[in-house]
Scaffold this active site. Structure first.
Site, short mmCIF file in Angstrom:
data_model
loop_
_atom_site.label_atom_id
_atom_site.label_comp_id
_atom_site.label_asym_id
_atom_site.label_seq_id
_atom_site.Cartn_x
_atom_site.Cartn_y
_atom_site.Cartn_z
N ASP A 85 -0.10 5.09 1.17
CA ASP A 85 -0.33 6.03 2.28
C ASP A 85 -0.28 5.32 3.63
O ASP A 85 -0.88 4.26 3.80
CB ASP A 85 -1.71 6.70 2.12
CG ASP A 85 -1.76 7.60 0.89
OD1 ASP A 85 -0.73 8.21 0.57
OD2 ASP A 85 -2.83 7.68 0.27
N ASP A 87 -1.87 -1.02 5.69
CA ASP A 87 -2.36 -0.53 6.98
C ASP A 87 -3.87 -0.36 7.05
O ASP A 87 -4.45 -0.35 8.12
CB ASP A 87 -1.73 0.84 7.28
CG ASP A 87 -2.34 1.91 6.38
OD1 ASP A 87 -3.20 2.69 6.85
OD2 ASP A 87 -2.01 1.94 5.18
N ASP A 110 -4.79 3.77 -3.17
CA ASP A 110 -5.91 4.65 -3.47
C ASP A 110 -5.45 6.11 -3.61
O ASP A 110 -6.27 7.02 -3.59
CB ASP A 110 -6.96 4.54 -2.34
CG ASP A 110 -8.36 4.85 -2.84
OD1 ASP A 110 -8.49 5.25 -4.01
OD2 ASP A 110 -9.32 4.71 -2.06
N ASP A 166 -3.15 12.32 -0.04
CA ASP A 166 -4.30 13.14 -0.44
C ASP A 166 -4.59 14.26 0.55
O ASP A 166 -5.09 15.31 0.17
CB ASP A 166 -5.55 12.26 -0.60
CG ASP A 166 -5.59 11.55 -1.95
OD1 ASP A 166 -4.85 11.97 -2.86
OD2 ASP A 166 -6.37 10.60 -2.10
N ASP A 204 0.88 -1.16 0.00
CA ASP A 204 0.00 0.00 0.00
C ASP A 204 0.93 1.23 0.00
O ASP A 204 2.14 1.08 0.16
CB ASP A 204 -0.88 -0.05 1.26
CG ASP A 204 -1.71 1.20 1.45
OD1 ASP A 204 -2.28 1.69 0.46
OD2 ASP A 204 -1.78 1.71 2.58
#
Length: 241
Positions: free
Chosen positions: A10, A179, A99, A19, A8
């Site tokens: 972030d 996470d 994402d 973001d 992942d």
């Protein structure tokens, strides 16, 4: 013998949410309440689209954004971990499923010279329009009821593994490092030889623990981490096996 590392981004590779980090570019480093309150669960990408319009309307340029994004801190130990993977690329294929968006991840990895560590990055496509505004799109469409509308990480991982098999590449073990709540869906795809590495104290770890309590534990092994040096230690053991 090859291992697949799935990251992942972030709160995993970087220690913040890319973001929300971009808000540092906004006037007074904050968003108006109306904009902040416009987020609807599962529709983060559309929300970020509105944030980027607001930044563009306030004269925030590509250079300003890039300067801000490249100050985002890496998670403790992550620079060492990515360096270690880079030195052992013959053993590790490495992908990001995130994402965030292509522009942010590209800037951050290139500034730190880590883009060569990763074979592929799967994230929401972003680009600057002719008027200089950053635009972002959903990564794909899917039918998974558990995941946000724009991205099911399990679908991404499954499609990647299928494509690799067609090329004749299969993995001794998959290690999934993440996470967030949206990392649970891909972890459910992992088999008993695979390893999920949830960041300690974060949502993924809590959700995996909850499944075990409900007597429907995940099939793979689970190994928590607090610093990426924990991950380096595990990978060194893996290479020795």
């Amino acid at each position: 013998m090859k291992f697949l590392l799935v990251f992942d981004f972030d709160h995993t590779i970087v220690d913040e949410n890319s973001d929300t980090w971009i808000v540092k570019c906004a006037p007074e480093k904050k968003l108006p309440n109306g904009l902040r309150n416009s987020y609807r669960p599962g529709h983060w990408t559309e929300y970020m689209g509105r944030v980027f319009v607001y930044l563009g309307d306030n004269g925030v340029k590509e250079d300003d954004m890039e300067r801000t994004m490249t100050t985002i801190p890496f998670t403790a130990g992550m620079v060492d971990l990515l360096g270690f993977i880079g030195e052992n690329k013959e053993l590790f294929d490495c992908i990001i499923v995130s994402d965030s968006n292509t522009v942010f991840i590209d800037w951050i990895l290139k500034a730190a010279d880590f883009h060569k560590v990763f074979d592929e990055v799967f994230t929401n496509p972003a680009a600057f329009s002719s008027t200089g505004y950053l635009t972002v799109q959903n990564f794909h469409a899917h039918h998974c009821p558990k995941c946000p509308k724009n991205l099911c990480k399990r679908k991404v991982l499954k499609e990647f593994l299928d494509k690799q098999l067609e090329r004749g590449v299969s993995y001794t073990r998959i290690v999934y490092i993440g996470d967030g709540g949206n990392d649970l869906c891909p972890v459910m795809l992992l088999k008993k030889d695979d390893v999920a590495m949830p960041r300690q104290g974060y949502t993924l770890e809590k959700k995996i623990a909850q499944l075990a309590q409900d007597l429907s534990p995940v099939e793979c092994s689970v190994l928590g981490w607090s610093s990426a040096t924990d991950i380096v230690s595990y990978l060194k053991l893996l290479i020795k096996e």
